[in-house]
Design an enzyme around this catalytic site. Structure first.
Site, PDB file in Angstrom:
ATOM      1  N   GLU A 473      -9.842  12.254 -37.680  1.00  0.00           N
ATOM      2  CA  GLU A 473     -10.124  12.594 -36.149  1.00  0.00           C
ATOM      3  C   GLU A 473     -10.032  14.346 -36.607  1.00  0.00           C
ATOM      4  O   GLU A 473     -10.745  14.583 -35.769  1.00  0.00           O
ATOM      5  CB  GLU A 473      -9.510  11.852 -35.187  1.00  0.00           C
ATOM      6  N   HIS A 476     -12.297  16.287 -37.740  1.00  0.00           N
ATOM      7  CA  HIS A 476     -13.734  15.784 -38.175  1.00  0.00           C
ATOM      8  C   HIS A 476     -13.891  17.237 -36.751  1.00  0.00           C
ATOM      9  O   HIS A 476     -15.661  17.275 -36.702  1.00  0.00           O
ATOM     10  CB  HIS A 476     -14.529  14.605 -37.078  1.00  0.00           C
TER      11      HIS A 476
END
Ligand code: ZN
Length: 774
Positions: A473, A476
């Protein structure tokens, strides 16, 4: 409308006419009501008109293929021709770069997690024909088309920005409303505070005439009598609306402590059931939002400030967030619930030490101050931001998971953030909130600007699952958010990169890991992904296995700017990992071919060049190949990579050859041996002690459940039941295995578990499971 939808297809329409007019800023003012499960309020949209995108979208690709790398890297703003209103022309200062950011928030389906489906046909759509004016509105009038779905639009009006207090001081034409908006939008980046303040004041200015509007299943269409062009159309409009409880952008549910909450699900339809917006990737905007809820709730949102509540009367409080970096409306995320902020039990002096000791090498940051994107207060241009290894972060969770977060998640955040910084450099975002989302969240994680959702499944077992998911994450922030795909069909640009980088970050984050151990871990994960990819290509439609299906038409849009996302609504797609896996293997292949050092130093350069912009596959590949010496890339060309990796179904040939050539690595052999041992153990009739089983259950819950199902180990069916209740994101595949076994007892188990949890399950997951079961 120049897009004809074929209801038999599963493409997701992006309706907004972004070639004519662009939203530059949203001001949201919303009330969250848990009783009625409705979010209601107003949104004010500030526009800039222009038709530049049409020209740009069809010419860039050619330019990029043929021009030198320099031309691609430092695209200069094209002169911006604004259609002339009255006699006024605009100053050349407005030459904003066309290369705007777009990132779709990373929605992660790797691991055994299900994700967002959308089988439901547009239902519950407000199709009533509201018209506040019965006057003539012929086809010659300009029509603003916004992406909108599952919303009740109550009123649309022009905002009299000229009546906002204090606007005279920055605008040249306090009497011309569109000129005021134009001047406001064009304020330089260093005046962002003033700009946000003016947006807020303008958003509260009185209305000056209702606008005609109409809705259909996918859009909201607005026109003004007599306004024939985008330039004549009001550049500040206010929409009063309310969401619907069944709207597909937000989920109303309970958290693990049983208290109500609501959050954006990142479903295929993004935020269009949360607010009317422009969905196409080229539409980038900033936003600010004020959200009110009962005082017991916490409001978390994509915002660069760590908001604190302001107490209002009668037990309500309000939360205010904003962003100054333009991003697509689809990346906006909100979550409201009775969560508690999880802090370390004792403040660790280590964190501070790490932060202070960060002195980046000269070589890594020689690009400081040189950005190719449109103007905004960029962290890459801020000397102190470029040396910040660990950005400020907060963790929120339901009370019952507080200690699990303290033990598992909190200690991992600084090393993971720091590892990401070491690999890629400057964090694109100034801070991060991490929220442990409710059990019905349908994937293991989701990244949005300034906020990451993590599934509670990541908190169980050892730090491995939590750490790798967190790294994914965090990756990202660069790939998916700061650098977005210009065509969402090229999802690998976000997911392939995050999957590849999660291993790299995680290896660095585990501080005592020897290089050969890191190597072995990565090999093992490659083996697992290789098996999964093989499974997937055997069991999915060929056309869904192609990473760049639009080929040379990638990124193309209609004249108005509308387009469709291929298979965007296909319920199967959200459970497929082919973009993650093939993308990962391609990047791994390239990194090996070039050598890790060369590859990662290139990647840092790529980030410096393209952050804040949209890319297509060729932007990455072209720059990569041009930055490495010829002798290091025999037989590598953009064309070959397209052919072998991005435009074919099935297993890419180079990958096939590589996997066949190699023997399984040491760790993978150990795992195979371990699995074989478990098979033998499970066949033995001896009674296992409950305590042993519990321990195993905690550590390798999912794998354990798979083995239970595979070997019909009936004594442990209770574990499967528990897993399906508590780890819904990973449970989908287990349902499949229970049903495939064709064992009546297992099928009964599956149906019983589904009956128990279907009410709180994510809707698309529930639909997929129901299809498997009945
Ligand atoms: Zn920048």
């Amino acid at each position: 409308m120049d897009i004809k939808l074929d209801p038999s297809r599963d493409d997701l329409p992006l309706m907004a006419n972004t070639s004519h007019i662009l939203v530059k800023h949203y001001v949201l003012d919303l009330d969250v009501d848990f009783e009625s499960q409705i979010i209601e309020g107003t949104i004010v949209l500030f526009f800039e008109s222009g038709n530049r995108f049409k020209k740009w979208s069809s010419s860039t690709e050619v330019a990029c293929r043929s021009e030198s790398n320099e031309a691609c890297r430092f695209r200069m703003p094209e002169p911006y021709q604004i259609p002339v209103t009255s006699t006024k022309t605009f100053s050349s200062k407005i030459g904003y770069d066309d290369f705007v950011i777009c990132g779709k928030g990373g929605k992660d389906t790797s691991g055994k997690d299900g994700n967002h489906g959308n089988q439901e046909q547009a239902s519950g759509i407000s199709s009533s024909k509201h018209c506040c004016d019965a006057g003539n509105h012929g086809s010659e009038e300009f029509l603003l088309v916004l992406d909108c779905c599952d919303l009740s639009v109550l009123k649309v009006e022009e905002v009299d920005v000229a009546a906002a207090p204090g606007i005279e001081k920055f605008t040249r034409s306090p009497e011309l409303r569109n000129q005021i908006v134009h001047d406001l939008v064009a304020l330089p980046a260093d005046r962002w505070r003033e700009q946000l303040d003016c947006y807020a004041r303008c958003s509260q200015a009185p209305g000056c005439g209702e606008l005609l509007f109409d809705t259909d299943p996918w859009s909201l269409q607005i026109r003004k009598t007599g306004a024939q062009t985008a330039t004549d159309f009001p550049h500040a409009i206010r929409i009063r609306y309310r969401t619907k409880p069944q709207g597909r952008s937000v989920t109303w549910t309970s958290d693990q402590s049983g208290r109500p909450c609501v959050y954006t699900v990142g479903s295929p339809i993004n935020n269009r059931a949360l607010f009317p917006c422009q969905e196409p990737p080229v539409a980038m905007s900033t936003w600010q939002a004020t959200v009110r809820a009962a005082a017991s709730f916490v409001v978390l949102m994509s915002g660069e400030n760590s908001a604190k509540p302001t107490q209002l009367r009668e037990g309500y409080s309000s939360w205010y967030y904003y962003v100054t970096m333009p991003m697509p409306a689809s990346t906006f995320t909100i979550a409201v619930g009775s969560w508690t902020e999880v802090k370390p039990e004792i403040c660790s002096p280590n964190d501070l030490a790490i932060e202070r000791s960060s002195s980046p090498s000269e070589a890594d940051f020689r690009y400081v101050g040189f950005c190719g994107h449109m103007e905004y207060p960029c962290r890459f241009q801020n000397a102190s931001a470029t040396t910040q290894k660990i950005i400020p972060h907060r963790v929120f969770a339901p009370v019952c998971l507080k200690s699990a977060c303290q033990e598992t998640l909190l200690p991992l955040i600084p090393p993971c953030l720091s590892a990401a910084y070491c690999v890629l450099g400057t964090h694109p975002f100034s801070r991060l909130d991490i929220l442990i989302v409710p059990a019905n969240f349908s994937s293991l994680g989701m990244a949005s600007p300034h906020i990451v959702f993590l599934s509670q499944s990541t908190l169980t077992g050892m730090s491995q699952l939590c750490g790798t998911r967190l790294c994914h994450e965090i990756a990202h922030a660069w790939f998916g958010l700061a650098i977005g795909a210009r065509d969402w069909t090229e999802e690998w640009l976000s997911e392939g990169f995050a999957t590849h980088l999660e291993d790299v970050f995680w290896a660095k984050a585990q501080q005592q890991l020897a290089p050969h151990e890191a190597q072995e871990q990565q090999e093992l994960r490659a083996c697992l992904r290789w098996h999964r990819l093989q499974d997937e290509v055997q069991n999915s439609p060929e056309e869904m296995q192609v990473l760049r299906p639009n080929k040379e038409k990638t990124g193309h849009v209609s004249d108005s700017g509308s387009s469709v996302i291929r298979h965007g609504l296909n319920p199967e797609k959200v459970f497929m990992q082919v973009h993650y896996l093939k993308g990962y293997f391609l990047l791994r292949f390239l990194a090996k071919r070039l050598g890790e050092d060369t590859y990662f130093s290139f990647l840092r350069k790529f980030v410096h060049t393209f952050h804040g912009q949209l890319i297509l596959s060729q932007d990455f590949l072209q720059m990569l190949l041009e930055n490495i010496p010829e002798e290091k890339r025999p037989e590598l060309s953009v064309g070959n990579i397209f052919r072998d990796w991005l435009e074919s179904s099935g297993i890419p040939q180079p990958l096939q050859r590589e996997r066949q050539a190699r023997a399984e690595c040491g760790l993978a052999q150990q795992v195979s041996a371990e699995v074989a041992k478990w098979v033998r153990v499970n066949r033995r009739p001896r009674k296992r002690k409950r305590k042993d089983r519990e321990e195993v259950f905690e550590k390798v819950r999912h794998r354990w459940c798979e083995l239970i199902v595979k070997h019909k180990y009936t004594k442990a069916y209770r574990d499967v039941e528990r897993f399906l209740q508590e780890d819904q994101a990973m449970g989908i595949y287990l349902y499949g295995e229970l049903m495939l076994s064709e064992d009546p007892r297992q099928q009964h188990l599956a149906r019983r578990c589904f009956e128990l949890s279907k009410e709180q399950m994510d809707r698309s997951s529930a639909e997929v499971v129901a299809e498997m079961l009945f």
